[in-house]
Design a protein around this motif. Structure first.
Motif, short mmCIF file in Angstrom:
data_model
loop_
_atom_site.label_atom_id
_atom_site.label_comp_id
_atom_site.label_asym_id
_atom_site.label_seq_id
_atom_site.Cartn_x
_atom_site.Cartn_y
_atom_site.Cartn_z
N ASN A 1 37.01 50.02 42.67
CA ASN A 1 37.72 50.22 43.93
C ASN A 1 38.62 51.46 43.80
O ASN A 1 39.52 51.48 42.98
N ASP B 1 35.26 43.78 44.67
CA ASP B 1 36.53 43.08 44.49
C ASP B 1 37.22 42.77 45.81
O ASP B 1 38.13 41.96 45.85
N ARG C 1 32.33 38.39 43.89
CA ARG C 1 32.01 39.63 43.17
C ARG C 1 30.53 40.00 43.23
O ARG C 1 30.16 41.12 42.92
#
Length: 153
Positions: A86, A127, A132
């Motif tokens: 991320n 995330d 996941r």
């Protein structure tokens, strides 16, 4: 007018795609000073922290002679070069640079773009998904591309 030197130091073990994605988003944010997403900095910040977690927390250490901007969380070396990290925390840490220098329009636009992408929840990494293994999760580069698209309007 004072000059500023910016050094981007990759190396938290997450791979070059995170650094590259951050550079592209920051360049787009500076180039789009003038567009607006209709929110101010406090509202966008609240949106981000209410819809996400520490993985998007930016950080800054500001002194009298220098400032260092970095993510507020640890590294993720196990994801190095997997292109699924991320980028939001690094991008938002980068957003603090123009904010610190008084370039509030660029900072607000960037924070609003990140908040909009998180709020839509379509172009986010695993995330930020319910699990996941969510098949609709995107990679680091695609997440950054979505933010750039919001910046360009």
């Amino acid at each position: 007018m004072p000059t500023h030197r910016v050094t981007l130091i990759p190396g938290d073990g997450t791979g070059p795609e995170l650094t590259g994605a951050t550079r592209r988003v920051l360049a787009a944010a500076v180039a789009t000073v003038g567009s607006s997403f209709g929110r101010d900095v406090p509202e966008a910040g609240v949106d981000i922290m209410e819809t996400a977690d520490l993985a998007v927390a930016p950080g800054a250490n500001i002194g009298t002679e220098a400032a260092v901007f970095a993510v507020a969380h640890g590294s993720a070396p196990k994801y190095k070069s997997q292109r699924k990290v991320n980028p939001a925390a690094m991008i938002l840490s980068g957003k603090l640079m123009p904010e610190h220098r008084g370039k509030l329009t660029a900072a607000v636009n960037l924070e609003n773009a990140v908040a909009a992408v998180i709020e839509e929840a379509r172009s986010v990494t695993c995330d930020s998904k319910p699990t996941r293994t969510e098949p609709t999760a995107v990679g680091t580069v695609e997440y950054a591309d979505a933010i750039i698209e919001k910046l360009r309007g």
